[in-house]
Design a protein around this motif. Structure first.
Motif, PDB file in Angstrom:
ATOM      1  N   THR A 176      27.387  56.502  73.625  1.00  0.00           N
ATOM      2  CA  THR A 176      27.247  57.920  73.932  1.00  0.00           C
ATOM      3  C   THR A 176      28.339  58.660  73.161  1.00  0.00           C
ATOM      4  OG1 THR A 176      28.526  57.594  75.980  1.00  0.00           O
ATOM      5  CG2 THR A 176      26.136  57.630  76.156  1.00  0.00           C
ATOM      6  N   PHE A 177      28.041  59.883  72.750  1.00  0.00           N
ATOM      7  CA  PHE A 177      28.849  60.549  71.728  1.00  0.00           C
ATOM      8  C   PHE A 177      29.302  61.923  72.189  1.00  0.00           C
ATOM      9  CE2 PHE A 177      29.004  63.335  67.934  1.00  0.00           C
ATOM     10  CZ  PHE A 177      30.012  62.685  67.216  1.00  0.00           C
ATOM     11  N   ILE A 178      30.590  62.201  71.965  1.00  0.00           N
ATOM     12  CA  ILE A 178      31.178  63.510  72.266  1.00  0.00           C
ATOM     13  C   ILE A 178      31.684  64.124  70.967  1.00  0.00           C
ATOM     14  CG2 ILE A 178      33.028  64.746  73.468  1.00  0.00           C
ATOM     15  CD1 ILE A 178      32.910  62.624  75.644  1.00  0.00           C
ATOM     16  N   LEU A 179      31.266  65.354  70.698  1.00  0.00           N
ATOM     17  CA  LEU A 179      31.721  66.076  69.517  1.00  0.00           C
ATOM     18  C   LEU A 179      32.587  67.250  69.925  1.00  0.00           C
ATOM     19  CD1 LEU A 179      31.605  66.633  66.434  1.00  0.00           C
ATOM     20  CD2 LEU A 179      29.620  68.091  66.905  1.00  0.00           C
ATOM     21  N   LYS A 180      33.749  67.348  69.277  1.00  0.00           N
ATOM     22  CA  LYS A 180      34.605  68.524  69.426  1.00  0.00           C
ATOM     23  C   LYS A 180      34.740  69.159  68.042  1.00  0.00           C
ATOM     24  CE  LYS A 180      38.139  70.236  68.944  1.00  0.00           C
ATOM     25  NZ  LYS A 180      38.474  71.536  68.200  1.00  0.00           N
ATOM     26  N   PRO A 181      33.889  70.150  67.722  1.00  0.00           N
ATOM     27  CA  PRO A 181      33.975  70.786  66.405  1.00  0.00           C
ATOM     28  C   PRO A 181      35.178  71.715  66.333  1.00  0.00           C
ATOM     29  CG  PRO A 181      32.344  71.903  67.746  1.00  0.00           C
ATOM     30  CD  PRO A 181      32.847  70.740  68.572  1.00  0.00           C
ATOM     31  N   SER A 182      35.494  72.128  65.123  1.00  0.00           N
ATOM     32  CA  SER A 182      36.574  73.091  64.954  1.00  0.00           C
ATOM     33  C   SER A 182      36.262  74.373  65.718  1.00  0.00           C
ATOM     34  CB  SER A 182      36.769  73.415  63.473  1.00  0.00           C
ATOM     35  OG  SER A 182      37.636  74.528  63.316  1.00  0.00           O
ATOM     36  N   GLU A 183      37.269  74.873  66.403  1.00  0.00           N
ATOM     37  CA  GLU A 183      37.084  76.114  67.154  1.00  0.00           C
ATOM     38  C   GLU A 183      36.866  77.312  66.226  1.00  0.00           C
ATOM     39  OE1 GLU A 183      41.595  75.299  67.024  1.00  0.00           O
ATOM     40  OE2 GLU A 183      39.687  74.205  67.053  1.00  0.00           O
ATOM     41  N   ARG A 184      37.125  77.135  64.929  1.00  0.00           N
ATOM     42  CA  ARG A 184      36.907  78.214  63.968  1.00  0.00           C
ATOM     43  C   ARG A 184      35.432  78.365  63.601  1.00  0.00           C
ATOM     44  NH1 ARG A 184      41.720  77.148  59.499  1.00  0.00           N
ATOM     45  NH2 ARG A 184      43.513  77.372  60.920  1.00  0.00           N
ATOM     46  N   VAL A 185      34.676  77.256  63.672  1.00  0.00           N
ATOM     47  CA  VAL A 185      33.271  77.276  63.216  1.00  0.00           C
ATOM     48  C   VAL A 185      32.376  76.537  64.214  1.00  0.00           C
ATOM     49  CG1 VAL A 185      33.733  77.556  60.747  1.00  0.00           C
ATOM     50  CG2 VAL A 185      33.824  75.282  61.757  1.00  0.00           C
ATOM     51  N   PRO A 186      32.244  77.053  65.417  1.00  0.00           N
ATOM     52  CA  PRO A 186      31.471  76.334  66.434  1.00  0.00           C
ATOM     53  C   PRO A 186      29.977  76.646  66.449  1.00  0.00           C
ATOM     54  CG  PRO A 186      32.459  78.256  67.426  1.00  0.00           C
ATOM     55  CD  PRO A 186      32.881  78.260  65.964  1.00  0.00           C
ATOM     56  N   LEU A 187      29.561  77.692  65.722  1.00  0.00           N
ATOM     57  CA  LEU A 187      28.190  78.179  65.874  1.00  0.00           C
ATOM     58  C   LEU A 187      27.159  77.249  65.239  1.00  0.00           C
ATOM     59  CD1 LEU A 187      28.818  81.979  65.185  1.00  0.00           C
ATOM     60  CD2 LEU A 187      28.809  80.770  67.379  1.00  0.00           C
ATOM     61  N   THR A 188      27.530  76.596  64.142  1.00  0.00           N
ATOM     62  CA  THR A 188      26.585  75.693  63.473  1.00  0.00           C
ATOM     63  C   THR A 188      26.173  74.557  64.399  1.00  0.00           C
ATOM     64  OG1 THR A 188      27.540  76.203  61.294  1.00  0.00           O
ATOM     65  CG2 THR A 188      26.235  74.173  61.493  1.00  0.00           C
ATOM     66  N   MET A 189      27.149  73.904  65.016  1.00  0.00           N
ATOM     67  CA  MET A 189      26.817  72.771  65.870  1.00  0.00           C
ATOM     68  C   MET A 189      26.183  73.214  67.176  1.00  0.00           C
ATOM     69  SD  MET A 189      27.177  70.224  64.035  1.00  0.00           S
ATOM     70  CE  MET A 189      26.567  69.127  65.308  1.00  0.00           C
ATOM     71  N   GLN A 190      26.482  74.433  67.633  1.00  0.00           N
ATOM     72  CA  GLN A 190      25.796  74.909  68.833  1.00  0.00           C
ATOM     73  C   GLN A 190      24.300  75.011  68.559  1.00  0.00           C
ATOM     74  OE1 GLN A 190      27.257  77.720  71.952  1.00  0.00           O
ATOM     75  NE2 GLN A 190      25.878  79.159  70.977  1.00  0.00           N
ATOM     76  N   ARG A 191      23.953  75.526  67.391  1.00  0.00           N
ATOM     77  CA  ARG A 191      22.529  75.628  67.050  1.00  0.00           C
ATOM     78  C   ARG A 191      21.911  74.242  66.849  1.00  0.00           C
ATOM     79  NH1 ARG A 191      17.847  76.756  68.079  1.00  0.00           N
ATOM     80  NH2 ARG A 191      16.416  77.352  66.414  1.00  0.00           N
ATOM     81  N   ILE A 192      22.625  73.338  66.217  1.00  0.00           N
ATOM     82  CA  ILE A 192      22.096  71.987  65.994  1.00  0.00           C
ATOM     83  C   ILE A 192      21.901  71.264  67.320  1.00  0.00           C
ATOM     84  CG2 ILE A 192      22.709  69.707  65.091  1.00  0.00           C
ATOM     85  CD1 ILE A 192      23.783  71.154  62.595  1.00  0.00           C
ATOM     86  N   PHE A 193      22.787  71.465  68.270  1.00  0.00           N
ATOM     87  CA  PHE A 193      22.598  70.840  69.581  1.00  0.00           C
ATOM     88  C   PHE A 193      21.399  71.450  70.309  1.00  0.00           C
ATOM     89  CE2 PHE A 193      26.220  68.354  68.994  1.00  0.00           C
ATOM     90  CZ  PHE A 193      26.412  67.505  70.081  1.00  0.00           C
ATOM     91  N   GLU A 194      21.099  72.715  70.048  1.00  0.00           N
ATOM     92  CA  GLU A 194      19.870  73.282  70.598  1.00  0.00           C
ATOM     93  C   GLU A 194      18.644  72.562  70.036  1.00  0.00           C
ATOM     94  OE1 GLU A 194      21.434  77.889  71.347  1.00  0.00           O
ATOM     95  OE2 GLU A 194      20.091  77.438  69.681  1.00  0.00           O
ATOM     96  N   LEU A 195      18.717  72.196  68.762  1.00  0.00           N
ATOM     97  CA  LEU A 195      17.623  71.416  68.169  1.00  0.00           C
ATOM     98  C   LEU A 195      17.594  70.003  68.737  1.00  0.00           C
ATOM     99  CD1 LEU A 195      17.941  72.522  64.429  1.00  0.00           C
ATOM    100  CD2 LEU A 195      16.437  73.454  66.197  1.00  0.00           C
ATOM    101  N   LEU A 196      18.756  69.395  68.907  1.00  0.00           N
ATOM    102  CA  LEU A 196      18.829  68.063  69.526  1.00  0.00           C
ATOM    103  C   LEU A 196      18.182  68.052  70.898  1.00  0.00           C
ATOM    104  CD1 LEU A 196      22.353  66.491  68.864  1.00  0.00           C
ATOM    105  CD2 LEU A 196      20.157  65.307  68.726  1.00  0.00           C
ATOM    106  N   GLU A 197      18.355  69.139  71.626  1.00  0.00           N
ATOM    107  CA  GLU A 197      17.800  69.240  72.970  1.00  0.00           C
ATOM    108  C   GLU A 197      16.275  69.144  72.939  1.00  0.00           C
ATOM    109  OE1 GLU A 197      18.911  71.993  76.852  1.00  0.00           O
ATOM    110  OE2 GLU A 197      18.714  72.945  74.904  1.00  0.00           O
ATOM    111  N   GLN A 198      15.666  69.535  71.829  1.00  0.00           N
ATOM    112  CA  GLN A 198      14.210  69.515  71.710  1.00  0.00           C
ATOM    113  C   GLN A 198      13.655  68.125  71.387  1.00  0.00           C
ATOM    114  OE1 GLN A 198      12.747  72.592  69.016  1.00  0.00           O
ATOM    115  NE2 GLN A 198      14.488  73.902  69.515  1.00  0.00           N
ATOM    116  N   THR A 199      14.515  67.169  71.117  1.00  0.00           N
ATOM    117  CA  THR A 199      14.051  65.838  70.707  1.00  0.00           C
ATOM    118  C   THR A 199      13.738  64.925  71.886  1.00  0.00           C
ATOM    119  OG1 THR A 199      16.289  64.869  70.626  1.00  0.00           O
ATOM    120  CG2 THR A 199      15.479  66.008  68.635  1.00  0.00           C
ATOM    121  N   GLY A 200      14.096  65.346  73.094  1.00  0.00           N
ATOM    122  CA  GLY A 200      13.878  64.490  74.253  1.00  0.00           C
ATOM    123  C   GLY A 200      14.959  63.442  74.450  1.00  0.00           C
TER     124      GLY A 200
END
Length: 260
Positions: A176-200
């Motif tokens: 199981t995986f935990i990501l802590k992205p840079s606090e300067r650029v968090p929006l890219t991974m927030q959107r990618i995790f929204e896509l991950l959520e769609q994968t089931g």
């Protein structure tokens, strides 16, 4: 968040399959480097929140590690296609928060997609081997097993690519995986995790934590984090002194150039 605009986006954490607003009392502005405009706010997630997220990931690991590799990679096939479908949108988000050109943003996403494609081969790559009579009366067998909860602390220069050096491989191999992205650029991974959520993907298998030093320290110190990858400059030696006292793998890419 289907598209980032000039309006401020409050960045959320993704824990146990749900979007959660941090209880942090401190937030950091996310700036458009081209204009200086504030486009979002990142929570400086607390150590207590990190601890709760790690416990959730540790619970999810028990079932995930027993999931056959062929089943574990099915969400990655879906993620690959979702990234392909949203590559322009994600490229614009990278440009907005990181400052690189649209073409450069899309190029780093191609590298991210390539890593997802490679990780889909885990059922073959994860195979072990056995050797009969490696010595007199001695046979040898090697199997590859997941470690548990693993984490990555990633930098601001490649917000869409570097997390994919770890995420697809970690979950495909049963961690199981935990990501802590840079606090300067968090929006890219927030959107990618929204896509991950769609994968089931099963709840708790991936976690997104936003924050600064307190969140990093909590991940480095947590006894249930079995492996961690991080980016650092001057404080690198101090970070390794913190993690090496525990039986885990610590991996650092200093400035994305030097592996230590």
């Amino acid at each position: 968040m289907s598209e980032v605009t000039a309006t401020r986006t409050k960045v959320l954490n993704y824990i146990d399959g749900s979007w959660v607003e941090s209880k942090a009392t401190e937030w950091r502005d996310v700036l458009n480097p081209a204009t200086g405009e504030t486009i979002g706010q990142t929570p400086l997630t607390t150590a207590a929140e990190v601890d709760a997220a790690v416990e959730t990931a540790a619970t999810a690991f028990r079932a995930w590690r027993r999931t056959p590799p062929e089943d574990r990679i099915q969400p990655l096939f879906k993620l690959k296609q979702l990234l392909e479908d949203h590559v322009d949108e994600l490229g614009r988000i990278i440009t907005l928060e990181n400052g690189k050109t649209f073409a450069e943003g899309k190029a780093e996403l191609r590298r991210a997609i390539e890593n997802v494609e490679v990780a889909c081969g885990i059922p073959m790559m994860m195979q072990g081997y056995n050797l009969e009579d490696v010595a007199r009366g001695l046979d040898e067998m090697m199997i590859r097993q997941p470690l548990g909860v693993v984490a990555a602390i990633t930098p601001s220069n490649f917000p869409g690519m570097i997390p994919f050096w770890f995420l697809p491989y970690a979950i495909a191999t049963g961690n199981t995986f935990i990501l802590k992205p840079s606090e300067r650029v968090p929006l890219t991974m927030q959107r990618i995790f929204e896509l991950l959520e769609q994968t089931g993907l099963r709840k708790g298998v991936v976690t997104l934590l936003n924050g600064g030093k307190a969140a990093v320290d909590a991940l480095l110190d947590h006894p249930k984090i079995r492996a961690i990858s991080l980016w650092a400059r001057l404080p690198l030696r101090n970070m390794f002194m913190r993690v090496r006292v525990r039986p885990e793998s610590a991996h650092s890419v200093k400035g994305a150039r030097k592996i230590m």
